[in-house]
Design a protein around this motif. Structure first.
Motif, short mmCIF file in Angstrom:
data_model
loop_
_atom_site.label_atom_id
_atom_site.label_comp_id
_atom_site.label_asym_id
_atom_site.label_seq_id
_atom_site.Cartn_x
_atom_site.Cartn_y
_atom_site.Cartn_z
N ARG A 10 -15.09 5.12 -3.51
CA ARG A 10 -14.96 4.11 -2.45
C ARG A 10 -14.07 2.96 -2.88
N GLU A 13 -10.48 4.24 -2.88
CA GLU A 13 -9.98 4.47 -1.52
C GLU A 13 -9.75 3.16 -0.80
N THR A 14 -10.64 2.19 -1.01
CA THR A 14 -10.44 0.89 -0.38
C THR A 14 -9.19 0.23 -0.92
N ILE A 16 -6.51 1.66 -2.11
CA ILE A 16 -5.34 2.33 -1.53
C ILE A 16 -5.11 1.83 -0.10
N ALA A 17 -6.18 1.77 0.68
CA ALA A 17 -6.05 1.33 2.07
C ALA A 17 -5.56 -0.11 2.13
N ILE A 20 -1.64 -0.40 1.17
CA ILE A 20 -0.67 0.03 2.20
C ILE A 20 -0.81 -0.87 3.44
N GLY A 21 -2.02 -1.33 3.72
CA GLY A 21 -2.20 -2.24 4.84
C GLY A 21 -1.47 -3.56 4.61
N MET A 23 1.08 -4.09 2.61
CA MET A 23 2.53 -3.86 2.64
C MET A 23 3.04 -3.94 4.07
N TRP A 54 2.52 -0.41 -7.22
CA TRP A 54 1.11 -0.40 -7.63
C TRP A 54 0.36 0.70 -6.90
N LEU A 55 0.63 0.82 -5.60
CA LEU A 55 -0.06 1.84 -4.79
C LEU A 55 0.15 3.23 -5.39
N VAL A 56 1.41 3.57 -5.65
CA VAL A 56 1.70 4.93 -6.09
C VAL A 56 1.20 5.16 -7.51
N GLY A 59 -2.56 5.05 -7.51
CA GLY A 59 -3.05 6.18 -6.72
C GLY A 59 -2.88 7.51 -7.43
N ALA A 60 -1.93 7.57 -8.36
CA ALA A 60 -1.66 8.85 -9.03
C ALA A 60 -2.91 9.38 -9.73
N TYR A 62 -6.06 8.74 -8.90
CA TYR A 62 -6.99 9.19 -7.86
C TYR A 62 -6.60 10.60 -7.39
N ALA A 63 -5.28 10.82 -7.24
CA ALA A 63 -4.82 12.13 -6.77
C ALA A 63 -5.14 13.22 -7.78
N LYS C 290 -9.47 1.88 8.41
CA LYS C 290 -9.46 2.00 6.96
C LYS C 290 -9.20 3.45 6.55
N LEU C 293 -5.54 4.31 7.11
CA LEU C 293 -4.74 3.66 6.06
C LEU C 293 -4.86 4.43 4.76
N PHE C 294 -6.09 4.80 4.43
CA PHE C 294 -6.30 5.51 3.18
C PHE C 294 -5.59 6.87 3.18
N VAL C 301 1.13 8.40 -1.99
CA VAL C 301 0.98 8.53 -3.44
C VAL C 301 1.51 9.88 -3.91
#
Ligand code: NA
Ligand code: NA
Lengths: 221, 311, 457
Positions: A10, A13-14, A16-17, A20-21, A23, A54-56, A59-60, A62-63, C290, C293-294, C301
């Motif tokens: 969580r 995911e938050t 990441i959201a 991008i939000g 940005m 930072w996102l990418v 996030g890497a 997490y992926a 949310k 967005l995620f 990513v």
């Protein structure tokens, strides 16, 4: 539709959201400023680019956890389970090697901006360099310095004031994200060794969506 | 490619190799080093930002990944704010004044001013004086009021555009032509050779010959790398660099005049300012100096003004 | 020689199941450590530079986000209804409508797999119900879905523009005529097959249905106006257009279509904004928002991590001056433009078998770009050729993104999808030859609206 979600899931995911939000909001605000008020937010572009990085990078990892990095699984699908397992072990070994290299590279790159010594050694860290040239003075182009980071001036910049954000801040994501990446690859390696999965990759970018479609169609048929 | 045992000098820059003043100078340097220092040193030029762009190249240089670069002077304000003098509007009367300042003690002192941070300035390379263009006629500074100008990231240039009532905007260089054409931004400032090379004049009402600032480059290297060279290699390299600098800087005025003529030949409009109009621009932009005089150092401003007066 | 080793390593790692990004990054690192004096720190620097130094790539997350909101907002359903109203009564009507819907969705989305999922998951089932074979339906959508990267906006075009520093706006404009042409060719082919095989046609539901469905789909389709109109009308840069598109898509999905957010149907009908004015605020923080967005962030990513690592490989190739060597070899072998373009097509078709399209472009574009310029090929034209090659790569075995996605959406084995796609693949091959040797198709619009391309490289 929702899979099992841990608390850490969580948080990731938050994050990441939110990135991008933000940005989108910052870029949109700059358009409004220019078009509506003939003004500008000069640092908007640079800040957005940093959040993008930072996102990418964050996030890497997490992926990795979610096995959603893109790859080719055609061969894995063709061979016997035993062969697939061996291939999986080799593959995850390569990923571990990659992330160890990247942890060293990322730390070395970031360290000089933090007035810290980079590691010595060409392939793997063998200690810390005893002589290095600090680059803690180095500021970004546009994003202004913010008050709550003023402590950095005494901590790493020998009391000199920063006008813009010092580069040590945006670049911090490099060592942090690469350490997380290494951690997730270690977990993935344990999964493969224990035989819980035979692969690290997703063959295309919309696997989740297709799963959803299949689930819906399954309900209707 | 370089031979075994040769010292490799990687030179990363951001322009083409045969039309831009910097690119031409870099190509000449490459040729001379590879001819005259064959066996000792070897230069590889990476043009068009293929290896690093101007923002990244200095970081790469401090890491030891590239040995030579020639970013525009504004990029060095991160190392010492004295370099802001070159961005201050109407600081120099013309290219000759710039040249004389750079050759003076003040100018030469700047070359060494970044040693403690790991960079050694080697030579100034000219591009030329900056002109203003917009999608409306620019004659008085009030014509620029409310217009959006594309600027490079620099506090001085931002302040300069705000002084004339313009709104400074930042965007990727590859989008500037389209942005000017479509009106996302209204104007920009650049040298004749850049305005011609990027065809900005095609999508502007005209170019006003303001000569309000300069775009020049500083050839720099890593202090530690330079010190690591054998004295004879270093001397020969610096001699060649000095000669290339003299040759190409002498040509820079001709290059810009040719570009200016080409703009006229291509049907572009060029507006000149009479003494009165020019003074108006000077008066509007001059207050910017006060904001940055502490960064730049009053002694440097005085030196520049003394040179202007003597010419 | 060493370069062959480098590429072999990349492919070898890919085949044993190493993620694409790691295959590219690890091969580059090992190559650098063995053959150059570059440091690991420089690799990390290049990784960050992928973002810091390529502003234009920023458009990608925004286009992904806009597309995600639109998909969540059920725009696909409305587009399909409109398509059927327009062309459903023709012979092969539902299939033609499927292509038409793919073209429209392509204009909202920058990705081909996303187009296949959005349109295919509805249309393929619909086509089967009215009597088409599963194979035919899958073949149509699998092919038409590739238009996602040819009709602007397009992620692949943004990547090309960032890799060789041309204008994104120009690339988008260049894709319009080829995109419409490819869609038209597919529709004509289906029409012909329908005549021969006597495929089913739908009923003409009248102009009223066209108007009504058009109005509904119009809210979504207006996104095209925002993106293209915004760029060429002088309001936005392409990156900003993408961000505005994302915000617009969010507003439409939450407040007009109400398929997501606080006003969505949750068993008791759609909410009225007047009765729930607080939705204006809560929509921004709603669980659906949310989640979208995620999802968009996650896709960003995975794509960008590949691109960033491809940029590391690109950096290695540049540092070793590989593009110059290849250019030299090709030019001294006496390659003319025609031969050169064939070679480019072959390289991309083969590369497309292993690689995600944008990662492949990052690597190949800088290799062939300098040669193309020397041969007098327009950079924008070259970009469109590359995009069309990527489209074909997506529908050819063994590895083809659209094949995977279609087989997933249609619930068919891969090999049947391959066979199903084959007749239409022939159409795209003819189209590739046309695009390759008729530069006008790509260059007319950008040159008309933005003047001839400036070549300074
Ligand atoms: Na598209
Ligand atoms: Na393929």
């Amino acid at each position: 539709m929702q899979h099992q979600h841990s608390f850490v899931d969580r948080i990731e995911e938050t994050l990441i959201a939110i990135l991008i939000g933000l940005m989108t909001v910052v870029t949109f605000a700059n358009v409004i400023a220019r078009f509506g008020f003939n003004s500008n937010i000069l640092w908007a572009l640079e800040l957005t680019v940093f959040m993008f990085g930072w996102l990418v990078l964050l996030g890497a990892s997490y992926a990795v956890k979610k096995h959603s990095h893109l790859g080719v699984d055609a061969i894995i699908n063709m061979v016997s389970p035993a062969t697939a397992r061996i291939m999986g072990i080799i593959a995850v070994g390569c990923c571990l090697l990659f992330s160890v290299f990247m942890v060293k590279g990322a730390y070395d790159y970031w360290a000089v901006f933090a007035d810290l010594p980079p590691t010595s050694g060409r392939w793997f860290p063998t200690g810390f360099a005893d002589k290095f040239r600090s680059q803690s003075f180095y500021e970004v182009q546009d994003v202004p310095m913010v008050g709550f980071l003023r402590f950095l001036e005494d901590l790493i910049n020998y009391g000199d004031e920063y006008e813009k954000l010092p580069k040590v801040v945006p670049y911090l994501v490099l060592p942090v994200s690469m350490i997380l990446l290494l951690y997730r690859f270690i977990q993935a390696a344990m999964q493969i060794v224990r035989g819980e999965t035979d692969r690290l990759v997703a063959s295309h970018e919309v696997e989740d969506e297709i799963e959803e479609v299949r689930a819906q169609q399954g309900e209707h048929d | 490619a370089c031979d075994e045992g040769e010292i490799v000098i990687k030179f990363s820059h951001v322009t083409n190799t045969d039309k831009h003043p910097k690119g031409i100078a870099a190509s000449l340097l490459e040729q001379r080093v590879n001819d005259e220092m064959n066996g000792k040193a070897c230069m590889e030029v990476f043009p068009n930002s293929t290896l690093y762009n101007d923002n990244k190249v200095l970081e790469a240089m401090l890491q030891g990944d590239v040995q030579l670069a020639a970013p525009s002077l504004s990029k060095f304000e991160k190392f010492t704010k004295q370099f802001r003098i070159f961005d201050l509007p109407f600081m120099f009367k013309d290219v000759n004044a710039v040249d004389a300042f750079q050759a003076s003690d003040a100018g030469q002192g700047l070359l060494d001013s970044m040693q403690r941070r790991g960079l050694q300035g080697l030579a100034y390379w000219h591009n030329g004086m900056k002109q203003m263009s917009a999608n409306v006629p620019l004659e008085s500074p009030s014509d620029a009021n409310g217009l959006k100008f594309r600027v490079q990231s620099s506090d001085v240039l931002v302040a300069q555009m705000e002084a004339i009532g313009g709104s400074p905007q930042k965007m990727a260089f590859s989008e500037v032509y389209g942005a000017l054409q479509q009106g996302v931004v209204d104007g920009q400032e650049n040298t004749w050779s850049n305005i011609y090379g990027k065809k900005f004049f095609e999508v502007q009402d005209g170019v006003t010959e303001t000569n309000h600032g300069i775009i020049d480059y500083l050839v720099v290297t890593n202090v530690d790398w330079l010190e690591s060279l054998d004295a004879d290699v270093r001397d020969q390299f610096l001699t060649i660099l000095g000669e290339v600098t003299t040759t190409r800087n002498a040509e820079s005025t001709a290059v810009n005049n040719a570009a200016k003529q080409s703009i006229i030949d291509a049907g572009g409009t060029i507006r000149s300012l009479n003494a009165e109009q020019r003074q108006e621009w000077v008066d509007t932009m001059r207050p910017v100096w006060d904001k940055f005089s502490k960064d730049v150092g009053q002694e440097n401003i005085d030196a520049a003004q003394a040179i202007n007066a003597s010419m | 020689m060493e370069v062959i080793l480098l590429f072999s390593m990349v492919i070898g790692l890919l085949l044993i199941g190493v993620p694409i990004a790691v295959s590219l990054g690890l091969s580059s690192i090992l190559f650098l450590l063995f053959f150059s004096d570059a440091t690991l720190a420089s690799v990390a620097g290049t990784l960050f530079e992928a973002f810091e130094g390529h502003f234009t790539l920023l458009a990608i997350p925004f286009f992904i986000l806009a597309s995600s909101f639109m998909t969540t907002g059920g725009v696909a359903r409305r587009i399909i209804r409109f398509s059927i109203a327009c062309v459903g009564h023709l012979p092969g009507g539902l299939a033609i409508a499927g292509v038409f819907a793919c073209m429209m969705f392509a204009a909202l989305s920058g990705s081909s797999p996303a187009t296949v999922v959005a349109i295919g998951s509805i249309v393929i089932a619909g086509m089967r119900q009215v009597g088409y074979t599963k194979e035919f339906a899958a073949g149509v959508i699998c092919n038409a879905g590739t238009l996602g990267i040819l009709i602007p906006p397009s992620i692949v075009m943004v990547v090309y523009a960032a890799a060789v520093e041309v204008s994104v706006g120009r690339m988008f404009l260049a894709g319009v005529i080829p995109g419409l042409l490819a869609g038209f060719m597919l529709m004509v082919t289906i029409y012909g097959m329908a005549k021969v095989k006597n495929l089913p046609k739908g009923d003409w539901k009248g102009w009223g249905e066209i108007a009504e469905s058009g109005m509904e789909a119009g809210w979504g389709l207006f996104l095209i106006v925002i993106i293209l109109g915004g760029i060429y009308g002088g309001i936005f840069t392409p990156t900003e257009a993408a961000a505005v598109a994302a915000v617009y898509a969010f507003l439409i999905a939450s407040f007009i279509y109400k398929d997501m957010g606080p006003l969505a149907d949750r068993g008791n009908g759609k909410g009225k904004l007047l009765r729930k004015p607080q939705a204006l605020v809560t929509a921004f923080f709603h669980e659906d928002t949310k989640h979208t967005l995620f999802e968009a962030g996650k896709l960003t990513v995975t794509l960008l991590f590949v691109i960033a690592n491809a940029l590391i490989l690109k950096h290695v190739l540049t540092e070793q001056q590989v593009p110059q060597h290849i250019a030299g070899a090709m030019l001294s072998a006496g390659f003319g433009p025609i031969m050169f373009l064939i070679v480019v097509n072959v390289i991309l078709l083969i590369g497309g078998q292993f690689m995600e399209p944008s990662g492949l472009l990052v690597i190949v574009a800088p290799l062939v770009f300098p040669i193309a310029i020397q041969l007098g090929i327009d950079p924008i034209h070259l970009g469109i050729i590359m995009v069309v090659n990527m489209e074909i790569g997506m529908i050819t075995p063994p590895v083809g993104l659209n094949l995977f996605v279609t087989s997933g959406v249609a619930g068919m084995p891969m090999m049947s999808v391959v066979r199903a796609a084959l007749p239409f693949l022939a159409v795209l091959f003819v189209f590739l030859i046309m695009v390759t040797y008729i530069p006008w198709l790509s260059t007319f619009l950008p040159n008309t609206f933005m003047g001839p391309e400036i070549i300074t490289h």
